[in-house]
Design a protein around this motif. Structure first.
Motif, PDB file in Angstrom:
ATOM      1  N   ALA A 192       0.827  -1.207   0.000  1.00 48.53           N
ATOM      2  CA  ALA A 192       0.000   0.000   0.000  1.00 48.53           C
ATOM      3  C   ALA A 192       0.861   1.257   0.000  1.00 48.53           C
ATOM      4  CB  ALA A 192      -0.933  -0.005   1.211  1.00 48.53           C
ATOM      5  N   ARG A 193       1.884   1.272   0.844  1.00 47.33           N
ATOM      6  CA  ARG A 193       2.751   2.441   0.922  1.00 47.33           C
ATOM      7  C   ARG A 193       3.501   2.668  -0.386  1.00 47.33           C
ATOM      8  NH1 ARG A 193       7.555   2.035   5.151  1.00 47.33           N
ATOM      9  NH2 ARG A 193       8.198   0.491   3.590  1.00 47.33           N
ATOM     10  N   GLU A 229       2.782   1.456  -3.436  1.00 47.22           N
ATOM     11  CA  GLU A 229       1.872   1.769  -4.532  1.00 47.22           C
ATOM     12  C   GLU A 229       1.467   3.239  -4.498  1.00 47.22           C
ATOM     13  OE1 GLU A 229      -2.358   0.201  -6.463  1.00 47.22           O
ATOM     14  OE2 GLU A 229      -1.748  -0.469  -4.464  1.00 47.22           O
ATOM     15  N   SER A 230       1.207   3.770  -3.317  1.00 41.77           N
ATOM     16  CA  SER A 230       0.832   5.175  -3.190  1.00 41.77           C
ATOM     17  C   SER A 230       1.963   6.094  -3.632  1.00 41.77           C
ATOM     18  CB  SER A 230       0.440   5.469  -1.741  1.00 41.77           C
ATOM     19  OG  SER A 230       0.176   6.844  -1.564  1.00 41.77           O
ATOM     20  N   LEU A 231       3.185   5.771  -3.214  1.00 40.27           N
ATOM     21  CA  LEU A 231       4.324   6.621  -3.569  1.00 40.27           C
ATOM     22  C   LEU A 231       4.549   6.613  -5.077  1.00 40.27           C
ATOM     23  CD1 LEU A 231       7.667   7.045  -1.770  1.00 40.27           C
ATOM     24  CD2 LEU A 231       7.708   6.406  -4.169  1.00 40.27           C
ATOM     25  N   ALA A 283       2.433   5.872  -7.402  1.00 41.51           N
ATOM     26  CA  ALA A 283       1.303   6.527  -8.063  1.00 41.51           C
ATOM     27  C   ALA A 283       1.514   8.035  -8.104  1.00 41.51           C
ATOM     28  CB  ALA A 283       0.001   6.188  -7.351  1.00 41.51           C
ATOM     29  N   ASP A 284       2.041   8.593  -7.025  1.00 37.75           N
ATOM     30  CA  ASP A 284       2.301  10.028  -6.991  1.00 37.75           C
ATOM     31  C   ASP A 284       3.447  10.424  -7.923  1.00 37.75           C
ATOM     32  OD1 ASP A 284       0.254  10.525  -5.277  1.00 37.75           O
ATOM     33  OD2 ASP A 284       1.491  10.706  -3.477  1.00 37.75           O
ATOM     34  N   THR A 306      -1.411   1.703 -11.611  1.00 39.51           N
ATOM     35  CA  THR A 306      -1.651   0.300 -11.272  1.00 39.51           C
ATOM     36  C   THR A 306      -2.492  -0.359 -12.354  1.00 39.51           C
ATOM     37  OG1 THR A 306      -1.524   0.752  -8.902  1.00 39.51           O
ATOM     38  CG2 THR A 306      -2.659  -1.268  -9.579  1.00 39.51           C
ATOM     39  N   ARG A 309       7.319  11.027   2.216  1.00 40.44           N
ATOM     40  CA  ARG A 309       7.252   9.575   2.381  1.00 40.44           C
ATOM     41  C   ARG A 309       8.508   8.865   1.898  1.00 40.44           C
ATOM     42  NH1 ARG A 309       2.649   8.438  -1.082  1.00 40.44           N
ATOM     43  NH2 ARG A 309       3.107  10.511  -1.875  1.00 40.44           N
TER      44      ARG A 309
END
Length: 228
Positions: free
Chosen positions: A133-134, A136-138, A140-141, A146, A201
């Motif tokens: 999750a961490r 994938e979020s980074l 994505a930014d 995905t 992050r």
């Protein structure tokens, strides 16, 4: 988002042994040779081999995939199977073969729509991460999208200038593992803006003469060079 994929760096113990594998078996050409670094042309991107003499070191036990013309697949299979343990996987109508280099990196040669001859680009790199999750979020930014999730949420695939496979620790196809402290190079129109988007992050971000370096929470190094 990064605009192009520049290079992938791997850590090797012995440059001569690694060079023999990539030059003689995979037909890659050396474009830069230094005391502790070798750089090979792989079509539009490059493969960099580094001895562990500094930071960033390059990835260990990294799974990465190279494009080959579909028509060359059988020739590559026969060539590599003559001296290596080779595995095969099908993805729809396309086939990929898997083998290991002397340092335990899992090299995939996959049928793609490329001109060749031989290896013509790196299209996928697997990164080992502690939190899907961490990570994938980074990413994505940073502009990656995905496109697939594995069963049991052990992996996430994200598309960009190169496909990133984010893997929790496990054995994948051909017993491959995601790479540890992998180093990747990209070009980007605004490297500083991308670094700022994920600074809170990341382990660290740092400016360079022509861009920046981002170290993600799992220690993977992303070098972003400003587009020409």
């Amino acid at each position: 988002m990064p605009t192009d994929f520049d290079w992938l760096a791997l850590e090797v113990k012995y440059l001569d042994q690694a060079a023999a594998f990539y030059e003689e078996l995979l037909d890659l050409s050396v474009v830069d040779r230094r005391s502790n670094v070798l750089r090979f042309a792989t079509g539009p991107s490059a493969l960099v081999l580094r001895r562990p003499t500094g930071i960033p070191r390059g990835g260990i036990h990294t799974h990465f995939a190279c494009s080959i013309p579909a028509s060359e697949y059988d020739e590559w299979w026969d060539r590599l199977a003559a001296s290596l343990d080779v595995a095969e996987e099908r993805f729809g109508d396309a086939k990929s073969l898997y083998c290991y280099d002397p340092d335990g990196n899992c090299v995939e040669l996959g049928q793609r729509d490329v001109s060749g001859p031989g290896i013509d680009g790196i299209f996928e790199v697997a990164l080992e991460v502690s939190s899907l999750a961490r990570s994938e979020s980074l990413y994505a930014d940073l502009g990656f999208e995905t496109v697939d999730r594995g069963t049991g949420r052990r992996r996430v695939r994200m598309d960009g200038p190169v496909a990133l496979e984010l893997w929790e620790p496990h054995l994948g196809i051909a017993d491959a593992r995601g790479g540890v402290h992998v180093a990747l190079g990209f070009t980007a129109d605004e490297p500083a803006a991308l670094a700022e988007a994920v600074a809170a992050r990341s382990c660290s971000t740092a400016e360079t003469d022509d861009g920046c370096v981002i170290v993600d929470p799992d220690g993977h190094h992303l070098t972003l060079r400003r587009s020409a």
